[in-house]
Structures are given as C-alpha cells and as structure tokens.
Design an enzyme around this catalytic site. Structure first.
Site, mmCIF file in Angstrom:
data_model
loop_
_atom_site.group_PDB
_atom_site.id
_atom_site.type_symbol
_atom_site.label_atom_id
_atom_site.label_comp_id
_atom_site.label_asym_id
_atom_site.label_seq_id
_atom_site.Cartn_x
_atom_site.Cartn_y
_atom_site.Cartn_z
ATOM 1 N N GLU A 90 11.604 26.388 31.174
ATOM 2 C CA GLU A 90 12.137 25.303 30.337
ATOM 3 C C GLU A 90 11.527 23.976 30.771
ATOM 4 O O GLU A 90 11.166 23.129 29.953
ATOM 5 C CB GLU A 90 13.663 25.230 30.459
ATOM 6 C CG GLU A 90 14.384 26.440 29.897
ATOM 7 C CD GLU A 90 15.894 26.312 29.984
ATOM 8 O OE1 GLU A 90 16.423 25.222 29.739
ATOM 9 O OE2 GLU A 90 16.557 27.318 30.301
ATOM 10 N N ARG A 94 35.254 15.017 15.642
ATOM 11 C CA ARG A 94 33.820 15.197 15.874
ATOM 12 C C ARG A 94 32.958 14.202 15.096
ATOM 13 O O ARG A 94 31.979 13.667 15.618
ATOM 14 C CB ARG A 94 33.428 16.635 15.510
ATOM 15 C CG ARG A 94 32.043 17.042 15.958
ATOM 16 C CD ARG A 94 31.758 18.499 15.634
ATOM 17 N NE ARG A 94 32.684 19.418 16.272
ATOM 18 C CZ ARG A 94 32.546 19.869 17.527
ATOM 19 N NH1 ARG A 94 31.521 19.501 18.259
ATOM 20 N NH2 ARG A 94 33.434 20.694 18.032
ATOM 21 N N ASN A 127 16.519 19.648 33.096
ATOM 22 C CA ASN A 127 15.518 19.448 32.029
ATOM 23 C C ASN A 127 15.232 17.967 31.836
ATOM 24 O O ASN A 127 14.081 17.569 31.635
ATOM 25 C CB ASN A 127 15.989 20.078 30.716
ATOM 26 C CG ASN A 127 15.669 21.557 30.652
ATOM 27 O OD1 ASN A 127 14.517 21.944 30.529
ATOM 28 N ND2 ASN A 127 16.698 22.389 30.771
ATOM 29 N N HIS A 160 16.910 26.071 24.234
ATOM 30 C CA HIS A 160 17.906 27.138 24.354
ATOM 31 C C HIS A 160 17.334 28.227 25.264
ATOM 32 O O HIS A 160 16.168 28.616 25.093
ATOM 33 C CB HIS A 160 18.228 27.697 22.961
ATOM 34 C CG HIS A 160 19.261 28.773 22.985
ATOM 35 N ND1 HIS A 160 20.609 28.511 23.160
ATOM 36 C CD2 HIS A 160 19.148 30.120 22.891
ATOM 37 C CE1 HIS A 160 21.269 29.649 23.152
ATOM 38 N NE2 HIS A 160 20.415 30.634 22.996
ATOM 39 N N ARG A 192 27.642 20.717 23.450
ATOM 40 C CA ARG A 192 28.608 20.289 22.457
ATOM 41 C C ARG A 192 27.966 20.482 21.082
ATOM 42 O O ARG A 192 26.803 20.115 20.883
ATOM 43 C CB ARG A 192 28.942 18.816 22.693
ATOM 44 C CG ARG A 192 29.950 18.294 21.737
ATOM 45 C CD ARG A 192 30.465 16.931 22.132
ATOM 46 N NE ARG A 192 31.135 16.355 20.986
ATOM 47 C CZ ARG A 192 32.361 16.675 20.604
ATOM 48 N NH1 ARG A 192 33.055 17.559 21.282
ATOM 49 N NH2 ARG A 192 32.900 16.116 19.542
ATOM 50 N N VAL A 196 23.944 26.710 14.310
ATOM 51 C CA VAL A 196 23.726 26.625 15.759
ATOM 52 C C VAL A 196 22.562 27.509 16.225
ATOM 53 O O VAL A 196 22.423 28.649 15.786
ATOM 54 C CB VAL A 196 25.016 27.066 16.517
ATOM 55 C CG1 VAL A 196 24.782 27.081 18.018
ATOM 56 C CG2 VAL A 196 26.160 26.132 16.170
ATOM 57 N N ASP A 197 21.745 26.949 17.130
ATOM 58 C CA ASP A 197 20.626 27.671 17.740
ATOM 59 C C ASP A 197 19.698 28.302 16.696
ATOM 60 O O ASP A 197 19.211 29.426 16.874
ATOM 61 C CB ASP A 197 21.127 28.720 18.749
ATOM 62 C CG ASP A 197 21.847 28.078 19.920
ATOM 63 O OD1 ASP A 197 21.511 26.931 20.280
ATOM 64 O OD2 ASP A 197 22.772 28.710 20.487
ATOM 65 N N ASN A 241 16.099 20.759 20.427
ATOM 66 C CA ASN A 241 16.997 21.385 21.398
ATOM 67 C C ASN A 241 16.220 22.415 22.197
ATOM 68 O O ASN A 241 15.219 22.952 21.728
ATOM 69 C CB ASN A 241 18.149 22.078 20.635
ATOM 70 C CG ASN A 241 19.148 22.739 21.574
ATOM 71 O OD1 ASN A 241 19.561 22.141 22.570
ATOM 72 N ND2 ASN A 241 19.541 23.968 21.275
HETATM 73 C C1 GRF Z 1 19.477 24.910 30.170
HETATM 74 O O1 GRF Z 1 19.372 26.276 30.457
HETATM 75 C C2 GRF Z 1 19.345 24.692 28.688
HETATM 76 O O2 GRF Z 1 18.464 25.570 28.075
HETATM 77 C C3 GRF Z 1 20.751 24.971 28.225
HETATM 78 O O3 GRF Z 1 21.571 24.388 29.205
HETATM 79 C C4 GRF Z 1 20.870 24.378 30.457
HETATM 80 C C5 GRF Z 1 20.871 22.959 30.936
HETATM 81 O O4 GRF Z 1 20.359 22.830 32.229
HETATM 82 N N1 GRF Z 1 20.958 24.485 26.890
HETATM 83 P P1 GRF Z 1 20.062 21.381 32.824
HETATM 84 O O5 GRF Z 1 21.322 20.529 32.664
HETATM 85 O O6 GRF Z 1 18.899 20.802 32.093
HETATM 86 O O7 GRF Z 1 19.766 21.645 34.281
#
Ligand code: GRF
Length: 224
Positions: free
Chosen positions: A180, A71, A19, A115, A97, A150-151, A113
């Site tokens: 993504e 943390r 990503n 997901h 994390r 979370v999420d 974020n």
């Molecule tokens: C992705 O599927 C993202 O949605 C999730 O972790 C994965 C990370 O992939 N949170 P990358 O490191 O970007 O290849």
C-alpha cells in the site's frame, strides 16, 4: 524558472496513518508533484494527526459521534474544511467511515481510496481474515476512485502479494500494507502528472504507463 504548481492533497484518516506517512515521505522529494495541505480525522486521537502536525501541515479532527444533523451535515463540515484548504484531490487513507453520496458527488473524480484487498474481491472490513478463510493464494491492495457503492469504483492500481501457509490476518495485513505504501504515492504521482483517465465503462488507463513502474511491486509483471 517558475515554480511548478503541485497537486494539493487532503488526506482523510481514522487511525495510525502509515499510508499518510508514506505519502508525506514521497512529498519530501523536491520533484514529487503533490503536497499535503490538510490532514483530517473523524477520530480525535488518531495517531496520524501528529504525523501531519510534525510535517507542519494543518491537521483537524471532528468527532462523528453525536454529530448534530447526521452523516450529511458531518460530511458537509468535512467538505467545507477541504474546500478551505484548497485541496485538488481527496485521499482516503484508512478513513474508516462511510462517506455520504453527496460527499462523493461533491468530490467526483477527485476522491480516491485504498483498500487492502484485490477488489472486487473482499469488500468491507475484516478482509485479511476473509481472504484467509477463502483460501486464496494471492492477496493485495487496490487504489480506486470512490463511487457511492462501498469499495467499488474505477480501479487505478493494484499490488499483489502471496498468501503464505504460515499467515494469520496480522501477518498478511503487514505484507499488504508494505505494498500500500508503494502504490498510493505512485498513483498520486500519476494523477498529479495528468496521466490517469477513466473511460465510459469505468476502465482506467494510465498514459504512457511503463510496466516497469509497477514491476517492483508486482513481480508477476515482466519489465518492458
Ligand atoms: C490500510 O490497510 C488501508 O488499506 C485500510 O486501512 C488501513 C489504514 O492503515 N483502508 P494506516 O492508518 O494507513 O496505517
């Protein structure tokens, strides 16, 4: 003509960083309104750190393991790095994390974020297998603002993919990952252009959104 100020991004990763790469590739276009100023990882050997370095971007890692103070202290150190970089927006891209409430508060409305599920379904880890186990016929990914839970948090964009009878978790993950890579740079562009707003109920509106912008990602949407 004066140089237009680009939105500065700090991208936080834990792994391969595909990503991150999609965002870096988008940033290569001269008219893209954002630039990455920091890549950060909690894993010292995260492959994505090299992607950042190859692009000439500062890439830092601090291991969370055995970090003195827990943390909160760890997240304070991460915040300090982000502040130093001058980032306007913190982009979690496979940052595996949990972030502390104070980190979320520190970067409120400037923390997003991605997901790999259609939230609010399938939060947490192992979501591709969970989707297969639930027998859903469509899956996908979500970009959202981060809140302490979370999420969760206001949903900015989602992309949908079909679940095929031949899928296993890996195949489904690959199909979702491709989407993504499209929606994350798109959302960052919208934010940089000042088009994203959130109402009191947490509903996101993208100003002047043309369905067409998302139609190649979501074939269920009619261009118009
Ligand atoms: C992705 O599927 C993202 O949605 C999730 O972790 C994965 C990370 O992939 N949170 P990358 O490191 O970007 O290849």
């Amino acid at each position: 003509m004066g140089k237009v100020r680009k939105l500065k991004l700090a991208v936080l990763i834990s792994g391969g960083g595909s990503n991150l790469q999609a965002i870096l590739d988008a940033c290569n276009a001269p008219d893209y309104p954002a630039e990455v100023v920091l890549v950060f990882s909690n894993q010292l050997d995260a492959g994505g750190l090299d992607r950042g370095r190859r692009a000439g971007i500062r890439a830092e890692a601090i291991s969370h393991k055995r970090y003195e103070g827990g943390r909160e202290a760890y997240d304070a150190a991460v915040s300090a790095l982000i502040e130093e970089s001058g980032a306007d927006l913190v982009v979690l891209a496979g940052y595996l994390r949990l972030v502390s409430d104070s980190f979320v508060t520190r970067w409120k409305d400037r923390l997003i974020n991605i997901h790999p599920s259609l939230l609010p379904s399938f939060k947490g880890l192992g979501v591709h297998q969970a989707a297969l186990d639930a027998g859903v016929k469509f899956a996908g990914c979500t970009v959202h603002y981060v809140v302490p839970e979370v999420d969760s948090g206001p949903i900015i964009a989602q992309a949908v993919v079909p679940v095929l009878p031949t899928d296993d978790a890996g195949k489904l993950a690959q199909r979702i990952l491709k989407q993504e890579h499209k929606i994350y740079p798109q959302v960052i562009r919208w934010i940089a252009d000042g088009r994203v707003s959130v109402d009191a109920k947490g509903i996101v509106t993208v100003a002047n959104a043309k369905t067409l912008e998302m139609a190649d990602i979501n074939p269920v949407l009619e261009p118009g």
